[in-house]
Write an enzyme that holds these catalytic residues in place. Structure first.
Site, short mmCIF file in Angstrom:
data_model
loop_
_atom_site.label_atom_id
_atom_site.label_comp_id
_atom_site.label_asym_id
_atom_site.label_seq_id
_atom_site.Cartn_x
_atom_site.Cartn_y
_atom_site.Cartn_z
N HIS A 1 11.11 27.98 31.95
CA HIS A 1 10.46 27.95 33.27
C HIS A 1 11.53 28.12 34.33
CE1 HIS A 1 7.93 26.74 36.60
NE2 HIS A 1 6.92 26.99 35.80
N ASP B 1 1.77 26.74 29.34
CA ASP B 1 1.05 27.72 28.52
C ASP B 1 1.19 27.47 27.03
OD1 ASP B 1 -0.04 29.26 30.61
OD2 ASP B 1 1.91 30.17 30.95
#
Ligand code: CMC
Length: 470
Positions: A319, A377
């Site tokens: 991320h 996700d």
């Protein structure tokens, strides 16, 4: 109610000094309410002639915002100051949407009015149903349909899409409730159309997530009643996606909004940005990866090695902001076990693979050194799949969840006094003084003619204009 008017413009007198071309320049430091510091370089170019270069904006604050705070090092995420764990434990998607859009938790009265308004807006204008009767091929991707129909939705509410900022703001409350509600109807009807199923209308006695599941899975001859825990799991997924500060799609919404564009056009652009596999599309890519590992009987080594070799990315990992565990992934990993239990699945092979893959990656020096942890996700897809949602709808679910954030960011841009259009600069690296060569002289060997063409090149436009005039 929170607004943007009182956002501080600078810190407590802290100054950053730059040395450029033998001169020194002072710039004020802006300090956020969580102590984050940024150097305000808005006068940099006019004072020095220089601009900053920060591809991917990894070090650039594009705005000051009051909506969401992330501490990537500590894995903290707060909506309007409230930790995500507290919201996940106590709230619902619709209450969270209110908090994100309006800045405060609603009173009981406000909550009831807001829920009613969202509910009343669940139906689509009947004329829009024609879009589900052959306007799109069955093979169309639901994100493509969603983006098109969110923009088209505005055509049915001309009072809300005036592109006159003041007028658009007058109808903001209606537009926000309408989008929040209808995005879910469009999504469910898209699924029905793609599968050749009759469209199912929303019901007035169902909550937000339950109504969505009803429109997805009920049949004219058979009501679908999801287990409460399934509805809660879906609601939780939506809540956890509600906002995430200046991610790619939200920045897109803010950029489109900054031109004065209406809310419908702005969120429709957000859907397009979300679609990509490095952003919201990762939830689909994760499931494809887990299914491939399952089919091959591999333990994940092949994907991990390919990711380490730079051939691919381990989807659902890494991320831009989080350099520790994404708090949303932590909540979802625990929720997944509960959902599987409710769905009477003793074991879900994909969840098992996901957990093993996480363990393997997190003990690998490549992932440790780069602080690559599972993101939101990584586990959301396994839950969505277990409650019966097809893979190509996963990113659509992300879009439904992110709608409150996009709406709130649009409002923040639209209500900011002296709001500026977002228009970054660039460092040009292209050719310089390239000659124009007439088309007849462009073949190899004819280049010697170019000089004479250059001297006449201005004549191209002039000649065209002249003949036009004639
Ligand atoms: N697998 C393997 N290596 C990775 C991964 C990954 N998933 N993510 C980052 N890296 C490596 C990258 O190759 C680079 O290595 P090196 O320093 O040797 O060049 C280093 O880690 C830093 O990566 P980066 O590309 O500079 O990081 P970024 O901040 O630009 O990218 C990201 C963030 C999310 C796009 C990236 O981690 C990624 O592509 N992840 C996979 C896709 C994914 O799961 N996306 C969902 C993001 S969360 C939900 C959302 O907000 O949309």
């Amino acid at each position: 109610m929170a607004d943007t008017k009182d956002i501080p413009s600078s810190g407590e007198g802290e100054i950053a000094t730059f040395q450029l071309g033998g001169k020194s320049y002072d710039f004020p430091v802006v300090i956020g309410t969580e102590g984050e510091k940024g150097i305000d370089i808005s006068s940099l170019r006019s004072r020095t002639g220089y601009i900053t270069l920060d591809e991917g904006f990894a070090n650039t604050g594009s705005c000051q915002s009051k909506i969401t705070y992330i501490d990537g090092e500590k894995g903290r995420l707060c909506y309007r100051g409230i930790p995500i764990e507290v919201m996940a434990e106590n709230s619902t998607f619709i209450e969270t949407a209110y908090l994100i859009i309006y800045g405060d938790l609603p009173t009981r009265r406000q909550m009831s009015d807001f829920s009613q308004k969202v509910l009343r807006n669940a139906n689509l204008h009947e004329a829009m149903l024609h879009f589900f009767e052959g306007a799109f091929p069955f093979t169309a991707h639901p994100m493509s349909i969603l983006s098109s129909l969110l923009n088209s939705l505005g055509c049915y509410y001309p009072n809300m899409v005036t592109n006159d900022r003041e007028k658009d703001l007058e109808s903001f409350d209606d537009a926000a409730a309408l989008l929040l509600s209808k995005v879910r109807t469009i999504a469910a009807m898209t699924y029905r159309m793609k599968n050749g199923l009759p469209l199912i209308y929303p019901k007035k006695d169902l909550g937000y997530s339950q109504n969505f599941l009803h429109m997805m899975f009920s049949e004219p001859y058979h009501e679908y009643y999801p287990h409460d825990d399934v509805t809660k799991a879906l609601d939780l997924i939506l809540l956890l996606h509600s906002d995430h500060e200046q991610n790619c799609s939200t920045s897109t919404v803010r950029m489109v909004a900054s031109s004065g564009a209406n809310l419908f056009a702005s969120v429709s652009a957000g859907v397009c940005a979300l679609w990509g596999p490095l952003h919201g599309g990762a939830n689909m890519a994760v499931i494809k990866m887990l299914e491939e590992i399952y089919r091959d009987g591999d333990d994940g080594t092949r994907f991990i090695e390919a990711a380490k070799g730079g051939k691919t990315r381990l989807m659902g990992f890494g991320h831009r902001i989080y350099k520790s565990y994404d708090p949303r992934a932590k909540i979802l990993s625990e929720a997944a076990d509960k959902v599987f239990h409710v769905m009477r699945k003793k074991k879900d092979p994909l969840l098992e693979i996901a957990k093993r893959l996480e363990e393997k990656a997190r003990s690998d020096p490549y992932f440790i050194e780069r602080n690559l942890y599972p993101n939101v996700d990584f586990y959301s897809g396994t839950i969505l799949k277990s409650i019966g949602l097809p893979t190509d709808m996963f990113t659509v679910l992300f879009a439904i969840g992110r709608m409150p954030g996009w709406i709130a960011h649009w409002r923040e841009v639209a209500t900011k006094p002296k709001s500026k259009i977002i228009r970054p600069r660039q460092i040009y690296q292209g050719e310089v003084n390239k000659p124009y060569i007439k088309v007849r002289n462009r073949d190899a060997g004819d280049l010697q003619d170019y000089e004479s063409d250059v001297s006449k090149s201005e004549g191209y436009g002039a000649a065209e204009n002249a003949s036009f005039k004639a």
